[in-house]
Design an enzyme around this catalytic site. Sequence first.
Site, PDB file in Angstrom:
ATOM      1  N   HIS A 168       0.823  -1.211   0.000  1.00  0.00           N
ATOM      2  CA  HIS A 168       0.000   0.000   0.000  1.00  0.00           C
ATOM      3  C   HIS A 168       0.857   1.261   0.000  1.00  0.00           C
ATOM      4  O   HIS A 168       2.096   1.189   0.080  1.00  0.00           O
ATOM      5  CB  HIS A 168      -0.994  -0.022   1.157  1.00  0.00           C
ATOM      6  CG  HIS A 168      -0.415   0.027   2.542  1.00  0.00           C
ATOM      7  ND1 HIS A 168       0.415  -0.936   3.062  1.00  0.00           N
ATOM      8  CD2 HIS A 168      -0.584   0.935   3.540  1.00  0.00           C
ATOM      9  CE1 HIS A 168       0.726  -0.636   4.303  1.00  0.00           C
ATOM     10  NE2 HIS A 168       0.141   0.503   4.633  1.00  0.00           N
TER      11      HIS A 168
ATOM     12  N   HIS B 115       1.344   3.726   2.074  1.00  0.00           N
ATOM     13  CA  HIS B 115       1.956   4.362   3.251  1.00  0.00           C
ATOM     14  C   HIS B 115       3.477   4.236   3.147  1.00  0.00           C
ATOM     15  O   HIS B 115       4.000   3.167   2.801  1.00  0.00           O
ATOM     16  CB  HIS B 115       1.438   3.715   4.547  1.00  0.00           C
ATOM     17  CG  HIS B 115       0.041   4.155   4.880  1.00  0.00           C
ATOM     18  ND1 HIS B 115      -0.790   3.457   5.732  1.00  0.00           N
ATOM     19  CD2 HIS B 115      -0.666   5.243   4.460  1.00  0.00           C
ATOM     20  CE1 HIS B 115      -1.950   4.096   5.823  1.00  0.00           C
ATOM     21  NE2 HIS B 115      -1.902   5.175   5.066  1.00  0.00           N
TER      22      HIS B 115
ATOM     23  N   ASP C  16       6.053   3.844   4.985  1.00  0.00           N
ATOM     24  CA  ASP C  16       6.880   2.808   5.618  1.00  0.00           C
ATOM     25  C   ASP C  16       6.936   1.532   4.781  1.00  0.00           C
ATOM     26  O   ASP C  16       7.741   0.645   5.044  1.00  0.00           O
ATOM     27  CB  ASP C  16       6.408   2.501   7.059  1.00  0.00           C
ATOM     28  CG  ASP C  16       4.926   2.225   7.183  1.00  0.00           C
ATOM     29  OD1 ASP C  16       4.145   2.867   6.453  1.00  0.00           O
ATOM     30  OD2 ASP C  16       4.545   1.370   8.010  1.00  0.00           O
ATOM     31  N   HIS C  17       6.090   1.458   3.732  1.00  0.00           N
ATOM     32  CA  HIS C  17       6.073   0.256   2.890  1.00  0.00           C
ATOM     33  C   HIS C  17       6.664   0.474   1.495  1.00  0.00           C
ATOM     34  O   HIS C  17       6.812  -0.482   0.741  1.00  0.00           O
ATOM     35  CB  HIS C  17       4.646  -0.289   2.794  1.00  0.00           C
ATOM     36  CG  HIS C  17       4.117  -0.693   4.133  1.00  0.00           C
ATOM     37  ND1 HIS C  17       4.144  -1.993   4.593  1.00  0.00           N
ATOM     38  CD2 HIS C  17       3.636   0.058   5.150  1.00  0.00           C
ATOM     39  CE1 HIS C  17       3.668  -2.025   5.818  1.00  0.00           C
ATOM     40  NE2 HIS C  17       3.350  -0.799   6.197  1.00  0.00           N
TER      41      HIS C  17
ATOM     42  N   HIS D 152      -7.613  -1.497   5.623  1.00  0.00           N
ATOM     43  CA  HIS D 152      -6.697  -0.496   6.170  1.00  0.00           C
ATOM     44  C   HIS D 152      -7.203   0.894   5.758  1.00  0.00           C
ATOM     45  O   HIS D 152      -8.200   0.998   5.045  1.00  0.00           O
ATOM     46  CB  HIS D 152      -5.285  -0.791   5.625  1.00  0.00           C
ATOM     47  CG  HIS D 152      -4.180  -0.102   6.343  1.00  0.00           C
ATOM     48  ND1 HIS D 152      -4.163   0.087   7.701  1.00  0.00           N
ATOM     49  CD2 HIS D 152      -3.024   0.452   5.883  1.00  0.00           C
ATOM     50  CE1 HIS D 152      -3.055   0.723   8.036  1.00  0.00           C
ATOM     51  NE2 HIS D 152      -2.343   0.959   6.954  1.00  0.00           N
TER      52      HIS D 152
ATOM     53  N   ASP E  11      -0.686  -3.757   6.010  1.00  0.00           N
ATOM     54  CA  ASP E  11      -1.272  -3.495   7.320  1.00  0.00           C
ATOM     55  C   ASP E  11      -2.765  -3.797   7.224  1.00  0.00           C
ATOM     56  O   ASP E  11      -3.363  -3.501   6.205  1.00  0.00           O
ATOM     57  CB  ASP E  11      -1.087  -2.036   7.696  1.00  0.00           C
ATOM     58  CG  ASP E  11       0.384  -1.602   7.720  1.00  0.00           C
ATOM     59  OD1 ASP E  11       1.269  -2.458   7.573  1.00  0.00           O
ATOM     60  OD2 ASP E  11       0.647  -0.401   7.848  1.00  0.00           O
TER      61      ASP E  11
ATOM     62  N   HIS F  13       5.979  -5.394  12.328  1.00  0.00           N
ATOM     63  CA  HIS F  13       5.374  -4.062  12.171  1.00  0.00           C
ATOM     64  C   HIS F  13       5.035  -3.471  13.543  1.00  0.00           C
ATOM     65  O   HIS F  13       3.953  -2.911  13.774  1.00  0.00           O
ATOM     66  CB  HIS F  13       4.123  -4.142  11.275  1.00  0.00           C
ATOM     67  CG  HIS F  13       3.668  -2.817  10.716  1.00  0.00           C
ATOM     68  ND1 HIS F  13       2.840  -1.961  11.401  1.00  0.00           N
ATOM     69  CD2 HIS F  13       3.923  -2.197   9.535  1.00  0.00           C
ATOM     70  CE1 HIS F  13       2.605  -0.886  10.660  1.00  0.00           C
ATOM     71  NE2 HIS F  13       3.248  -1.006   9.523  1.00  0.00           N
TER      72      HIS F  13
HETATM   73 ZN   LIG Z   1       2.777   0.272   7.932  1.00  0.00          ZN
HETATM   74 ZN   LIG Z   2      -0.278   1.446   6.582  1.00  0.00          ZN
END
Ligand SMILES: [Zn+2]
Ligand SMILES: [Zn+2]
Length: 301
Positions: A60, A62, A64-65, A140, A210, A268
């Site tokens: 996705h 976000h 952090d990914h 999510h 997530d 995570h």
């Molecule tokens: Zn995340």
């Molecule tokens: Zn996320």
Amino acid sequence: MNLTVLGSQGAIPKLGKYSTSLLLNISNSNILIDCCEGVQHQLRKYKIKLSKIDIILISHAHGDHYFGLIGLISTVSLLKRDKKLIVFCPTSVLKIIQSHIKHSKMRLNYDLELKSLNNQSEKIIFEDFNFIITAFPLKHSVYTNGFRIEEKKKRRKLLLNKAIEFKIDKVYFNKLTKSENVLNQDGEEIDYLKVTTEGPKSKSFAYCSDTAYFDKLADYIKCVDLLYCETTFLEKDKDKALSTLHSTTTDAANLANKGAVKQLLIGHFSSRYDDYSNFLKEVKVIFDNVILSEEGKKIQV
Ligand SMILES: [Zn+2]
Ligand SMILES: [Zn+2]
């Protein structure tokens, strides 16, 4: 099949700890699953050649990914990659990458195949001779996919003594391992079951990050050998998990149980925690065969 943990954390990386990224090695292919900031350092640290990555899966949009993705795409070009790199990502991430390539006038010297994910239900997104990748929707705050990666059914194993006994010419051995009957030197049809045994078991892995827990999720990950499920929060912070659409330890344990998976890997973790032993303790109340994500950990599936 084996899995290397490159990052164990949630949105905020810590010193020596990175956001979520995993590298799956399957039938000599390397699949990078999510691409955290600093992923190039992690790959180098664990002696994984950047040029060996074949497929990247982005769950996705976000950061952090995927914050490590543009850097990786650029570096492998500078390293004179010549084989194709396939990236599966949400349309939003695809547009960001295309925009960066355009505005930085990046010239890639390899074939970058960007594949947009916009499926709203379970869908096979990649298949070759050895394995299948399926994407499935998660729950999510933005459009998110989980992934299931399964080895195809392996060939049967030849029983050489039996094949000789049944007077089968060696040019037919290949056919027998592919579950085909053959004719022997006397012209008699020989059933492959008489001269072969079951081949090695095919393995499977599923990735859920997530997501909030939902009942249908267990169908997507049913009976996999290894399940990665995010546990951003301990049970005492369940309210935060509910408001941000993440999972707790109990959610992941219930999912592993309901999906009858063999082994569970959790990760995570929110940066508010320093001691991860409580994550293990809470999961083990419901599901015993659990391991904790740690940078550099390698798991044989
Ligand atoms: Zn995340
Ligand atoms: Zn996320």
